[in-house]
Design a protein around this motif. Structure first.
Motif, PDB file in Angstrom:
ATOM      1  N   PRO A  87       0.804  -1.235   0.000  1.00 38.14           N
ATOM      2  CA  PRO A  87       0.000   0.000   0.000  1.00 38.14           C
ATOM      3  C   PRO A  87       0.832   1.277   0.000  1.00 38.14           C
ATOM      4  N   ALA A  88       1.991   1.241   0.639  1.00 36.36           N
ATOM      5  CA  ALA A  88       2.843   2.423   0.706  1.00 36.36           C
ATOM      6  C   ALA A  88       3.960   2.389  -0.329  1.00 36.36           C
ATOM      7  N   GLY A  89       3.855   1.481  -1.296  1.00 36.09           N
ATOM      8  CA  GLY A  89       4.889   1.348  -2.304  1.00 36.09           C
ATOM      9  C   GLY A  89       6.051   0.480  -1.889  1.00 36.09           C
ATOM     10  N   GLN A  90       5.942  -0.168  -0.703  1.00 38.06           N
ATOM     11  CA  GLN A  90       7.033  -1.005  -0.231  1.00 38.06           C
ATOM     12  C   GLN A  90       7.155  -2.278  -1.065  1.00 38.06           C
ATOM     13  N   ASN A  91       8.368  -2.832  -1.080  1.00 41.60           N
ATOM     14  CA  ASN A  91       8.652  -4.025  -1.877  1.00 41.60           C
ATOM     15  C   ASN A  91       8.093  -5.255  -1.174  1.00 41.60           C
ATOM     16  N   TRP A  92       7.090  -5.895  -1.806  1.00 44.26           N
ATOM     17  CA  TRP A  92       6.489  -7.107  -1.251  1.00 44.26           C
ATOM     18  C   TRP A  92       6.848  -8.343  -2.076  1.00 44.26           C
ATOM     19  N   THR A  93       7.898  -8.262  -2.878  1.00 45.46           N
ATOM     20  CA  THR A  93       8.253  -9.401  -3.709  1.00 45.46           C
ATOM     21  C   THR A  93       8.562 -10.624  -2.860  1.00 45.46           C
ATOM     22  N   GLY A  94       9.148 -10.411  -1.703  1.00 45.62           N
ATOM     23  CA  GLY A  94       9.471 -11.511  -0.799  1.00 45.62           C
ATOM     24  C   GLY A  94       8.257 -12.178  -0.182  1.00 45.62           C
ATOM     25  N   ASN A  95       7.072 -11.586  -0.337  1.00 41.48           N
ATOM     26  CA  ASN A  95       5.848 -12.172   0.211  1.00 41.48           C
ATOM     27  C   ASN A  95       5.222 -13.206  -0.720  1.00 41.48           C
ATOM     28  N   LEU A  96       5.830 -13.423  -1.887  1.00 42.06           N
ATOM     29  CA  LEU A  96       5.357 -14.483  -2.773  1.00 42.06           C
ATOM     30  C   LEU A  96       5.895 -15.828  -2.316  1.00 42.06           C
ATOM     31  N   ASP A  97       5.239 -16.898  -2.743  1.00 44.01           N
ATOM     32  CA  ASP A  97       5.607 -18.257  -2.304  1.00 44.01           C
ATOM     33  C   ASP A  97       6.744 -18.821  -3.152  1.00 44.01           C
ATOM     34  N   TRP A  98       7.910 -18.154  -3.069  1.00 42.03           N
ATOM     35  CA  TRP A  98       9.077 -18.648  -3.791  1.00 42.03           C
ATOM     36  C   TRP A  98       9.540 -19.975  -3.189  1.00 42.03           C
ATOM     37  N   PRO A  99      10.134 -20.900  -3.946  1.00 36.31           N
ATOM     38  CA  PRO A  99      10.503 -20.770  -5.369  1.00 36.31           C
ATOM     39  C   PRO A  99       9.434 -21.259  -6.343  1.00 36.31           C
ATOM     40  N   SER A 100       8.265 -21.674  -5.828  1.00 36.03           N
ATOM     41  CA  SER A 100       7.255 -22.237  -6.729  1.00 36.03           C
ATOM     42  C   SER A 100       6.423 -21.169  -7.429  1.00 36.03           C
ATOM     43  N   ALA A 101       6.485 -19.921  -6.976  1.00 37.48           N
ATOM     44  CA  ALA A 101       5.653 -18.868  -7.556  1.00 37.48           C
ATOM     45  C   ALA A 101       6.032 -18.610  -9.006  1.00 37.48           C
ATOM     46  N   VAL A 102       5.027 -18.485  -9.859  1.00 34.93           N
ATOM     47  CA  VAL A 102       5.212 -18.111 -11.265  1.00 34.93           C
ATOM     48  C   VAL A 102       4.257 -16.964 -11.563  1.00 34.93           C
ATOM     49  N   LEU A 103       4.810 -15.801 -11.862  1.00 38.56           N
ATOM     50  CA  LEU A 103       3.974 -14.667 -12.276  1.00 38.56           C
ATOM     51  C   LEU A 103       3.617 -14.890 -13.742  1.00 38.56           C
ATOM     52  N   TRP A 104       2.498 -15.565 -13.955  1.00 37.87           N
ATOM     53  CA  TRP A 104       2.183 -16.155 -15.248  1.00 37.87           C
ATOM     54  C   TRP A 104       1.669 -15.141 -16.269  1.00 37.87           C
ATOM     55  N   ALA A 105       1.759 -15.594 -17.518  1.00 35.33           N
ATOM     56  CA  ALA A 105       1.241 -14.822 -18.645  1.00 35.33           C
ATOM     57  C   ALA A 105      -0.126 -15.350 -19.037  1.00 35.33           C
ATOM     58  N   LEU A 106      -0.882 -14.528 -19.758  1.00 34.04           N
ATOM     59  CA  LEU A 106      -2.133 -14.952 -20.378  1.00 34.04           C
ATOM     60  C   LEU A 106      -1.818 -15.480 -21.774  1.00 34.04           C
ATOM     61  N   GLN A 107      -2.191 -16.727 -22.027  1.00 28.24           N
ATOM     62  CA  GLN A 107      -1.980 -17.307 -23.346  1.00 28.24           C
ATOM     63  C   GLN A 107      -3.004 -16.738 -24.335  1.00 28.24           C
ATOM     64  N   PRO A 108      -2.717 -16.760 -25.634  1.00 28.24           N
ATOM     65  CA  PRO A 108      -3.709 -16.280 -26.603  1.00 28.24           C
ATOM     66  C   PRO A 108      -5.015 -17.066 -26.486  1.00 28.24           C
ATOM     67  N   GLY A 109      -6.125 -16.353 -26.525  1.00 29.40           N
ATOM     68  CA  GLY A 109      -7.428 -17.004 -26.426  1.00 29.40           C
ATOM     69  C   GLY A 109      -7.924 -17.091 -24.993  1.00 29.40           C
ATOM     70  N   LEU A 110      -8.659 -18.167 -24.695  1.00 28.04           N
ATOM     71  CA  LEU A 110      -9.284 -18.337 -23.387  1.00 28.04           C
ATOM     72  C   LEU A 110      -8.282 -18.848 -22.358  1.00 28.04           C
ATOM     73  N   ASN A 111      -8.328 -18.276 -21.164  1.00 26.59           N
ATOM     74  CA  ASN A 111      -7.529 -18.717 -20.039  1.00 26.59           C
ATOM     75  C   ASN A 111      -8.462 -18.949 -18.851  1.00 26.59           C
ATOM     76  N   ASP A 112      -8.437 -20.165 -18.301  1.00 23.53           N
ATOM     77  CA  ASP A 112      -9.214 -20.461 -17.093  1.00 23.53           C
ATOM     78  C   ASP A 112      -8.385 -20.041 -15.888  1.00 23.53           C
ATOM     79  N   VAL A 113      -8.854 -19.022 -15.188  1.00 25.82           N
ATOM     80  CA  VAL A 113      -8.105 -18.491 -14.053  1.00 25.82           C
ATOM     81  C   VAL A 113      -8.953 -18.609 -12.789  1.00 25.82           C
ATOM     82  N   ASP A 114      -8.271 -18.627 -11.659  1.00 28.68           N
ATOM     83  CA  ASP A 114      -8.955 -18.760 -10.379  1.00 28.68           C
ATOM     84  C   ASP A 114      -8.269 -17.868  -9.358  1.00 28.68           C
ATOM     85  N   PHE A 115      -9.073 -17.084  -8.632  1.00 29.47           N
ATOM     86  CA  PHE A 115      -8.566 -16.232  -7.564  1.00 29.47           C
ATOM     87  C   PHE A 115      -9.154 -16.713  -6.245  1.00 29.47           C
ATOM     88  N   ALA A 116      -8.294 -17.202  -5.346  1.00 31.60           N
ATOM     89  CA  ALA A 116      -8.721 -17.621  -4.016  1.00 31.60           C
ATOM     90  C   ALA A 116      -8.173 -16.622  -3.020  1.00 31.60           C
TER      91      ALA A 116
END
Length: 309
Positions: free
Chosen positions: A259-288
């Motif tokens: 919220p204050a512009g601080q670096n939260w990159t370390g809050n991701l679930d590394w090393p399994s985290a993948v900041l994924w791309a959207l493939q051309p066409g339909l993408n089935d996505v889920d937000f939990a």
């Protein structure tokens, strides 16, 4: 002996009535938007300069193949890497006096060469149907002049270097997912519904190639898991957002900000985290979202990318 003389009939340029005339195919228009925001029309008949009919480099993106020898002969491709592209764009500058040519030449050169100091400019192509695509580009060469020219006309054969070889849409596309709160139907949202909830949904990438999205998360939330079921890639952000607080996740370049512009990159679930791309066409996505309540929202934004102009 008499000489036979035939009658020469000139071709009639006007076709007989009743034959439909071909429709005007229209023509593309091009504009260069310099880093300082200055726009230069490249295909207008009202400018001192105009585009010659020999533009190259605006087709499919170039690629590099990495291949390994195969024991049974030939090779096997191990990796395919898109390469930067170079667009060649010839411009003819003409004037009624030498000093008018000099002024136009200098002004146009400045609009391109400023990319050295201010970053890339935008080359935008607009089609007769109203659609447009653009690409970021750096000026590389071209304002050298041509032999035998330079009095009241000259030619600049521009070389424009594009580190990202893919063209992109002019405006990004955004989709808002909410947790039951009433939201606006206004732009820039593509699909917004007050009845939509966080969970499984479909995201549509209208481009030809992968699009790299960004997420804006509005609390309350304590953990967000984003999954692209089409590719099997996912990431989880574990951080507490109070009601109204915002976190942003970008995939290009990969960054996470609190919220204050601080670096939260370390809050991701590394090393399994993948900041994924959207493939051309339909993408089935889920937000939990853990800790979600009324007011929790996720906005997914991306800019479609294309092989050609």
């Amino acid at each position: 002996m008499p000489i036979l003389v035939g009658t020469l009939t000139e071709p009639n340029p006007t076709p007989p009535s009743g034959i439909p005339q071909p429709a005007d195919p229209g023509r593309p228009e091009a504009v260069w938007i310099a880093p300082d925001g200055t726009e230069s029309q490249l295909t207008s008949d009202r400018e001192l300069h105009f585009t010659l009919d020999s533009v190259t480099g605006w087709g499919a993106a170039p690629i590099s193949l990495v291949a390994d020898p195969h024991p049974r002969g030939g090779t096997r491709v191990r990796h395919i890497q898109p390469q930067p592209r170079t667009i060649t764009w010839p411009l003819r500058i003409r004037a009624t006096t030498h000093m008018e040519l000099v002024a136009g030449w200098r002004d146009l050169a400045t609009r391109f060469t400023q990319t050295r100091r201010l970053g890339p400019g935008l080359l935008r192509i607009m089609r007769p149907d109203g659609t447009a695509r653009e690409i970021l580009a750096y000026y590389q060469a071209g304002f050298a002049g041509e032999p035998g020219q330079g009095h009241t006309w000259d030619t600049a054969v521009l070389s424009l270097y594009c580190e990202d070889p893919y063209w992109r849409a002019v405006a990004p596309v955004s989709t808002l997912y909410s947790n039951g709160a009433t939201v606006s139907y206004l732009d820039p949202y593509l699909t917004v519904s007050p009845s939509s909830v966080l969970g499984a949904t479909t995201a549509v990438n209208a481009g030809d190639v992968e699009a790299w999205p960004a997420w804006t998360i509005v609390g309350p939330a304590s953990q967000v898991q984003a999954t692209n079921s089409t590719t099997g890639e996912a990431f989880t952000l574990s951080a507490t957002l109070l009601a109204g607080e915002t976190a942003t996740i970008s995939t290009d370049p990969p960054t996470v900000r609190g919220p204050a512009g601080q670096n939260w990159t370390g809050n991701l679930d590394w090393p399994s985290a993948v900041l994924w791309a959207l493939q051309p066409g339909l993408n089935d996505v889920d937000f939990a979202v853990s800790g979600a309540a009324a007011g929790t929202q996720i906005t997914l934004s991306y800019t479609p990318r294309y092989e050609t102009a």
